[in-house]
Design an enzyme around this catalytic site. Structure first.
Site, short mmCIF file in Angstrom:
data_model
loop_
_atom_site.label_atom_id
_atom_site.label_comp_id
_atom_site.label_asym_id
_atom_site.label_seq_id
_atom_site.Cartn_x
_atom_site.Cartn_y
_atom_site.Cartn_z
N ARG A 262 -55.95 33.74 -29.54
CA ARG A 262 -57.23 33.11 -29.25
C ARG A 262 -56.99 31.77 -28.56
O ARG A 262 -56.16 30.98 -29.00
CB ARG A 262 -58.04 32.90 -30.53
CG ARG A 262 -58.48 34.21 -31.17
CD ARG A 262 -59.36 34.01 -32.38
NE ARG A 262 -59.64 35.27 -33.04
CZ ARG A 262 -60.27 35.40 -34.20
NH1 ARG A 262 -60.71 34.32 -34.82
NH2 ARG A 262 -60.50 36.59 -34.72
N ARG A 277 -55.26 26.52 -37.47
CA ARG A 277 -55.90 27.03 -36.24
C ARG A 277 -54.86 27.10 -35.13
O ARG A 277 -54.55 26.11 -34.49
CB ARG A 277 -57.07 26.12 -35.86
CG ARG A 277 -58.03 26.73 -34.83
CD ARG A 277 -59.15 25.77 -34.50
NE ARG A 277 -60.02 25.56 -35.62
CZ ARG A 277 -61.09 26.32 -35.92
NH1 ARG A 277 -61.38 27.34 -35.17
NH2 ARG A 277 -61.84 26.03 -36.96
N GLU A 349 -62.45 29.07 -44.71
CA GLU A 349 -62.58 30.50 -44.41
C GLU A 349 -61.22 31.18 -44.30
O GLU A 349 -60.31 30.69 -43.65
CB GLU A 349 -63.34 30.69 -43.10
CG GLU A 349 -63.49 32.15 -42.68
CD GLU A 349 -63.85 32.32 -41.22
OE1 GLU A 349 -63.53 33.38 -40.67
OE2 GLU A 349 -64.42 31.38 -40.62
N SER A 352 -63.78 37.06 -42.82
CA SER A 352 -65.16 37.22 -42.41
C SER A 352 -65.42 38.71 -42.27
O SER A 352 -64.74 39.39 -41.49
CB SER A 352 -65.41 36.50 -41.08
OG SER A 352 -66.78 36.45 -40.78
N ARG A 391 -53.40 31.86 -42.83
CA ARG A 391 -54.23 31.07 -43.74
C ARG A 391 -53.94 31.42 -45.20
O ARG A 391 -54.04 30.56 -46.08
CB ARG A 391 -55.71 31.28 -43.41
CG ARG A 391 -56.08 30.67 -42.07
CD ARG A 391 -57.56 30.51 -41.89
NE ARG A 391 -57.85 29.79 -40.65
CZ ARG A 391 -59.03 29.26 -40.33
NH1 ARG A 391 -60.04 29.38 -41.17
NH2 ARG A 391 -59.20 28.62 -39.19
#
Length: 430
Positions: A262, A277, A349, A352, A391
């Protein structure tokens, strides 16, 4: 993609649903294009019928020796042929314009999704576990003595630039163990089918799951036109692209462990420290292809699968339902799972899970053949992290940290680590 017939039948409901997502009513523009497109198609069909009629009469005029009528009819056939071609071209252009307009619009939220503008309006559903208490100030993952030797951000930057990392030694092994543990749990206990897929995909696959056309800047594209997947949702969901499957084959429940890429174009300045991230990361992704009647229950089942991974690891978490203003583009309802990170003293988070209804299926033309032999219907699709491996590594390291910089590792990981249970302050597994 949206059902144009549903928009025609109830444009006010369509506009109201878009407004809940923070957009403007779009039905007027959509229906105007749709009406113009249908008018062109109708006119082309009329002209085609006139062309066919004239074509039949040409032969009769020739047989009668009526040369003037023959020439008139032959000219009429030519005119109608050109007219049909022109109107068909215009209809295709209007159809492409309508499709492009619909492609830009987000999915419509379920009625039970809470209204809201941003993450502050999300609603907590439940919590599990108690955040650990420490007799010292907890540190973030990249500050722990035992982690520093095996988590090299400087080398990542040297090799690739910012937001890359090189893992080595014990830390790399824990990272790998987490992915293996997740896969084994999903396959052996949750009934998912392990799948290995490419990380380079054709452009139409990105359109199919909704990354394109609107969010191209968030992903990476090669000079050859392939796209690097931002998640295995793209490949797993597109396994039914342009397919008509048997109803008996549903649900299809898949899981894949892949590298993900990403650009994080919209997150400049956010979470730049540590592994939270990154441009390249690993994720274990779950995707379900279901019958329309089963998709809402499947959302709860998949949420439970992701929660179960955290519970086995002993990591405190909370589950929230995203409000209309915070949901992803393709979702009708989303459950976010946030894990406790002591170093930040907050929940972040880690998964999801979303139900998309037939939104992606329409873009992909993915359908199923009903067992009763009726007309093929669009499948429903769901996707969710089970979990983000990096994560999860952060959460394991921070929740298990000790005062001396060592880390106590979850018991379920011990078999994957050769029976070792601690990451020592020196960076070794012991």
């Amino acid at each position: 993609m949206h059902d144009i017939r549903a928009i025609r039948e109830n444009p006010d409901a369509f506009d109201a649903a878009l407004t809940r997502r923070g957009g403007d009513g779009a039905s007027k523009a959509i229906l105007a294009l749709d009406e113009a497109r249908r008018a062109k198609i109708s006119a082309a069909e009329t002209a085609q019928a006139e062309q066919n009629k004239a074509s039949k009469e040409v032969g009769a005029a020739k047989a009668k020796g009526d040369e003037a009528e023959f020439e008139r009819l032959r000219a009429l056939v030519g005119e109608k042929k050109a007219e049909v071609a022109q109107m068909q071209t215009e209809a295709k252009e209007l159809d492409a314009e309508l499709t492009a307009m619909l492609m830009e619009l987000p999915n419509l939220p379920f009625e039970d999704v809470p209204d809201g503008a941003n993450e502050a309006d999300n609603v907590e559903l439940r919590r599990w576990g108690t955040p650990p208490s420490f007799d010292f100030t907890p540190r973030e993952h990249y500050e722990l003595d035992g982690v520093v030797p095996g988590m090299d951000f400087e080398m990542g930057a040297k090799l690739s630039g910012t937001r890359f990392v090189v893992l080595s030694g014990a830390v790399a092994r824990i990272h790998r163990a987490l992915a293996q543990f997740m896969l084994d749990t999903h396959v052996d206990e949750n009934g998912l089918s392990e799948t290995w897929t490419p990380v380079l995909v054709r452009e139409e696959m990105m359109y199919g799951t909704g990354q394109l056309p609107k969010f191209g800047e968030d992903s990476y594209r090669t000079t050859d036109g392939w796209w690097l997947v931002p998640t295995a949702e793209v490949t797993l969901t597109n396994t039914v692209n342009d397919e008509v499957v048997d109803e008996a084959s549903l649900p299809r429940r898949m899981v894949a462990h892949t590298q993900c890429f990403r650009s994080e174009a919209g997150s400049a300045g956010r979470d730049t420290s540590g592994m939270l991230r990154q441009h390249q990361f690993e994720k274990v992704e779950m995707v379900s292809i279901t019958h329309p009647d089963a998709s809402r229950d499947e959302l709860d089942r998949m949420t439970g699968c992701a929660e179960g991974i955290l519970e086995k690891l002993g990591l405190p978490y909370r589950t929230i339902v995203l409000c209309t203003g915070d949901m992803g583009f393709g979702a009708r309802r989303t459950h976010d799972i946030e894990v406790w990170l002591p170093g930040q003293d907050t929940y972040r988070e880690i998964s999801s899970v979303s139900v998309c209804g037939d939104f992606q299926a329409r873009r992909m033309n993915a359908r199923f053949k009903p067992a009763d032999g009726g007309k093929p219907q669009f499948v429903h699709t769901l996707n969710g992290s089970g979990l983000a491996v990096g994560r999860c590594l952060i959460a394991v390291l921070e929740n298990g940290q000790q005062k001396d910089g060592a880390v106590r590792l979850p018991e379920v990981l011990h078999p994957y680590l050769g029976g070792k249970s601690v990451l020592s302050a020196e960076g070794r597994l012991v």
